[in-house]
Design a protein around this motif. Structure first.
Motif, PDB file in Angstrom:
ATOM      1  N   VAL A  77       0.825  -1.202   0.000  1.00  0.00           N
ATOM      2  CA  VAL A  77       0.000   0.000   0.000  1.00  0.00           C
ATOM      3  C   VAL A  77       0.862   1.257   0.000  1.00  0.00           C
ATOM      4  O   VAL A  77       0.578   2.242  -0.697  1.00  0.00           O
ATOM      5  CB  VAL A  77      -0.953  -0.005   1.215  1.00  0.00           C
ATOM      6  CG1 VAL A  77      -1.676   1.337   1.337  1.00  0.00           C
ATOM      7  CG2 VAL A  77      -1.964  -1.141   1.092  1.00  0.00           C
ATOM      8  N   ASP A  78       1.946   1.234   0.784  1.00  0.00           N
ATOM      9  CA  ASP A  78       2.756   2.443   0.985  1.00  0.00           C
ATOM     10  C   ASP A  78       3.977   2.530   0.070  1.00  0.00           C
ATOM     11  O   ASP A  78       4.541   3.613  -0.104  1.00  0.00           O
ATOM     12  CB  ASP A  78       3.239   2.506   2.431  1.00  0.00           C
ATOM     13  CG  ASP A  78       2.075   2.557   3.420  1.00  0.00           C
ATOM     14  OD1 ASP A  78       0.991   3.032   3.023  1.00  0.00           O
ATOM     15  OD2 ASP A  78       2.252   2.100   4.568  1.00  0.00           O
ATOM     16  N   GLY A  79       4.431   1.409  -0.475  1.00  0.00           N
ATOM     17  CA  GLY A  79       5.670   1.398  -1.235  1.00  0.00           C
ATOM     18  C   GLY A  79       5.555   2.081  -2.584  1.00  0.00           C
ATOM     19  O   GLY A  79       4.483   2.141  -3.186  1.00  0.00           O
ATOM     20  N   GLY A  80       6.659   2.588  -3.054  1.00  0.00           N
ATOM     21  CA  GLY A  80       6.687   3.220  -4.368  1.00  0.00           C
ATOM     22  C   GLY A  80       7.060   2.226  -5.448  1.00  0.00           C
ATOM     23  O   GLY A  80       7.315   1.051  -5.188  1.00  0.00           O
ATOM     24  N   THR A  81       7.105   2.709  -6.689  1.00  0.00           N
ATOM     25  CA  THR A  81       7.448   1.858  -7.821  1.00  0.00           C
ATOM     26  C   THR A  81       8.957   1.853  -8.051  1.00  0.00           C
ATOM     27  O   THR A  81       9.662   2.800  -7.706  1.00  0.00           O
ATOM     28  CB  THR A  81       6.737   2.319  -9.098  1.00  0.00           C
ATOM     29  OG1 THR A  81       7.048   3.695  -9.342  1.00  0.00           O
ATOM     30  CG2 THR A  81       5.235   2.153  -8.951  1.00  0.00           C
ATOM     31  N   GLY A  82       9.426   0.754  -8.641  1.00  0.00           N
ATOM     32  CA  GLY A  82      10.842   0.606  -8.914  1.00  0.00           C
ATOM     33  C   GLY A  82      11.130   0.526 -10.399  1.00  0.00           C
ATOM     34  O   GLY A  82      10.572   1.283 -11.200  1.00  0.00           O
ATOM     35  N   ALA A  83      11.949  -0.444 -10.773  1.00  0.00           N
ATOM     36  CA  ALA A  83      12.398  -0.580 -12.158  1.00  0.00           C
ATOM     37  C   ALA A  83      11.278  -1.108 -13.055  1.00  0.00           C
ATOM     38  O   ALA A  83      10.356  -1.772 -12.588  1.00  0.00           O
ATOM     39  CB  ALA A  83      13.604  -1.521 -12.208  1.00  0.00           C
ATOM     40  N   PRO A  84      11.360  -0.835 -14.353  1.00  0.00           N
ATOM     41  CA  PRO A  84      10.380  -1.404 -15.291  1.00  0.00           C
ATOM     42  C   PRO A  84      10.462  -2.928 -15.321  1.00  0.00           C
ATOM     43  O   PRO A  84      11.539  -3.506 -15.164  1.00  0.00           O
ATOM     44  CB  PRO A  84      10.799  -0.798 -16.639  1.00  0.00           C
ATOM     45  CG  PRO A  84      11.592   0.406 -16.300  1.00  0.00           C
ATOM     46  CD  PRO A  84      12.303   0.092 -15.019  1.00  0.00           C
ATOM     47  N   PHE A  85       9.321  -3.563 -15.549  1.00  0.00           N
ATOM     48  CA  PHE A  85       9.270  -5.015 -15.707  1.00  0.00           C
ATOM     49  C   PHE A  85       9.291  -5.298 -17.202  1.00  0.00           C
ATOM     50  O   PHE A  85       8.367  -4.944 -17.934  1.00  0.00           O
ATOM     51  CB  PHE A  85       8.002  -5.572 -15.068  1.00  0.00           C
ATOM     52  CG  PHE A  85       7.876  -7.063 -15.172  1.00  0.00           C
ATOM     53  CD1 PHE A  85       8.674  -7.890 -14.391  1.00  0.00           C
ATOM     54  CD2 PHE A  85       6.969  -7.635 -16.046  1.00  0.00           C
ATOM     55  CE1 PHE A  85       8.560  -9.269 -14.472  1.00  0.00           C
ATOM     56  CE2 PHE A  85       6.848  -9.012 -16.135  1.00  0.00           C
ATOM     57  CZ  PHE A  85       7.641  -9.830 -15.353  1.00  0.00           C
ATOM     58  N   VAL A  86      10.360  -5.942 -17.681  1.00  0.00           N
ATOM     59  CA  VAL A  86      10.582  -6.041 -19.122  1.00  0.00           C
ATOM     60  C   VAL A  86      10.484  -7.474 -19.647  1.00  0.00           C
ATOM     61  O   VAL A  86      10.844  -7.744 -20.781  1.00  0.00           O
ATOM     62  CB  VAL A  86      11.961  -5.460 -19.504  1.00  0.00           C
ATOM     63  CG1 VAL A  86      12.002  -3.965 -19.216  1.00  0.00           C
ATOM     64  CG2 VAL A  86      13.081  -6.187 -18.749  1.00  0.00           C
ATOM     65  N   ALA A  87       9.991  -8.419 -18.852  1.00  0.00           N
ATOM     66  CA  ALA A  87       9.880  -9.804 -19.313  1.00  0.00           C
ATOM     67  C   ALA A  87       8.866  -9.890 -20.447  1.00  0.00           C
ATOM     68  O   ALA A  87       7.930  -9.079 -20.532  1.00  0.00           O
ATOM     69  CB  ALA A  87       9.467 -10.714 -18.162  1.00  0.00           C
ATOM     70  N   PRO A  88       9.019 -10.884 -21.357  1.00  0.00           N
ATOM     71  CA  PRO A  88       8.119 -10.984 -22.506  1.00  0.00           C
ATOM     72  C   PRO A  88       6.697 -11.362 -22.138  1.00  0.00           C
ATOM     73  O   PRO A  88       5.768 -11.078 -22.890  1.00  0.00           O
ATOM     74  CB  PRO A  88       8.773 -12.069 -23.364  1.00  0.00           C
ATOM     75  CG  PRO A  88       9.586 -12.874 -22.411  1.00  0.00           C
ATOM     76  CD  PRO A  88      10.089 -11.897 -21.397  1.00  0.00           C
ATOM     77  N   LEU A  89       6.493 -12.038 -21.000  1.00  0.00           N
ATOM     78  CA  LEU A  89       5.167 -12.431 -20.551  1.00  0.00           C
ATOM     79  C   LEU A  89       4.919 -11.890 -19.149  1.00  0.00           C
ATOM     80  O   LEU A  89       5.854 -11.767 -18.352  1.00  0.00           O
ATOM     81  CB  LEU A  89       5.024 -13.958 -20.525  1.00  0.00           C
ATOM     82  CG  LEU A  89       5.093 -14.696 -21.860  1.00  0.00           C
ATOM     83  CD1 LEU A  89       5.015 -16.202 -21.623  1.00  0.00           C
ATOM     84  CD2 LEU A  89       3.995 -14.242 -22.812  1.00  0.00           C
TER      85      LEU A  89
END
Length: 378
Positions: A77-89
């Motif tokens: 709920v409180d955490g921020g976003t990190g790196a992009p998720f780049v997996a194909p699926l």
């Protein structure tokens, strides 16, 4: 609705199990086939979360687990976003909980990384929460998928004339079969008319050579396999409405005629084991092209996506490779262009025509996997 909420007696049982979970931090796990997600009561204060594993977003067969982790829920709920998720699926596992009447839903990787599916970004959680979540996910995925065994070992687990349950990992439909023969893979027949009817239903009401990922269950073990649905060859169970047998392949099994590994079957074996992405990521460009052709032939959008890294649809009724793949050393290449001769049946015409497909493949570095970036049918 979740099976624990089926009636008042089961609701009491569920409450008892939930209290036990609060004390032991154990997860309750259930495997079933249905088309919709369960409804949630408000659980933001209780810390109750649900994991669901499905081989694809549209699969009816799924395995569920409910557990309590207030710390993880607060971090989500409180955490921020990190790196992009780049997996194909997208991840095959989703994590859901209720926040003031609104369901929150995330993807979870086998390593316990949490993904905002709509934004395509990872969510920042603590290392302890990630490790705890990773353990939970591993347990549920192990329950959902099959054990991947080389054919020689699978043949011993499923001896000739053994009877077992076969589950389609997409539809969740299951039927009983018996291994009748097969020295390089299992030659199997449905036991009864009802089993044959279920097999036919799995293939949309018509017998088919299409490969499907299946779970083979016998004596407490679940093996990852791949079947087709076309009666052929010898018959041995009278009155089952199945004129012949069908084949189930396992890791490394080969066809009887060519004595070679069938690429499409091997892809499905790894899908049934929950290892599709990992398997595809290790393929050579030539093997990747074979997977793409199999996906086009079966209209398998997930396989097309995992080979290309993009959501796309290919409108053909059938496609088969005609020419041998011109394999060469690509160890020092980042891009590759090649042409492959295929036979194809377009959507509207019924006649099979021969075509060339021009493939362009790329990878970001010599240590990363190949992707098919374009496939042009001439």
């Amino acid at each position: 609705m979740h099976p624990f909420r089926a009636n008042s007696l089961l609701r009491k049982l569920f409450c008892t199990l939930l209290i036990t979970n609060l004390l032991t931090a154990a997860a309750s796990i259930n495997t079933q086939a249905h088309g919709s997600m369960p409804q949630f009561e408000e659980t933001s204060s209780s810390g109750e979360l649900q994991l669901v594993v499905k081989v694809s977003p549209h699969a009816a067969y799924q395995t569920e687990a409910i557990f309590v982790d207030k710390k993880l829920q607060r971090e989500l709920v409180d955490g921020g976003t990190g790196a992009p998720f780049v997996a194909p699926l997208p991840p095959d596992t989703t994590l859901s909980f209720d926040k003031k009447g609104v369901q929150q839903r995330y993807g979870v990787t086998p390593n316990g990384e949490v993904v905002d599916l709509s934004a395509g970004l990872t969510i920042n959680i603590s290392s302890t929460s990630q490790e705890s979540l990773r353990s939970q996910v591993q347990v549920v995925r192990a329950r959902h998928y099959g054990e991947i065994l080389p054919w020689e070992e699978a043949s011993e687990v499923l001896p000739k004339y053994s009877k077992f349950t076969i589950v389609d990992v997409e539809s969740g439909l299951s039927f009983e079969g018996q291994r009748r023969a097969g020295s390089h893979h299992a030659d199997v027949q449905p036991l009864t008319k009802s089993d044959s009817a279920t097999l036919k239903t799995i293939y949309g009401g018509a017998w088919s050579w299409d490969r499907k990922a299946v779970l083979v269950k016998l004596n407490g073990r679940t093996l990852a396999g791949s079947m087709h649905g076309m009666p052929h060859g010898g018959d041995g169970i009278p009155g089952n409405d199945f004129n012949g047998h069908f084949c189930i392949h396992f890791l490394g099994s080969v066809t009887h005629g060519s004595r070679s590994v069938d690429p499409a079957h091997q892809v499905m074996v790894h899908r049934a084991a929950g290892l599709l992405t990992e398997y595809i990521s290790k393929l050579s460009p030539w093997a990747l092209i074979d997977v793409w052709i199999s996906a086009a032939n079966q209209g398998d959008l997930q396989l097309l996506q995992v080979t290309t890294g993009q959501e796309q649809a290919l409108h053909v009724r059938s496609m088969r490779r005609l020419s041998k793949l011109p394999e060469r050393d690509v160890s020092q290449l980042l891009q590759l262009d090649t042409a492959v001769n295929v036979s194809a049946t377009p959507v509207r015409p019924s006649a099979v025509v021969n075509r060339r497909v021009l493939f362009h493949l790329e990878r970001a570095s010599l240590n990363e996997r190949w992707y098919i970036r374009s496939a042009v049918i001439q």
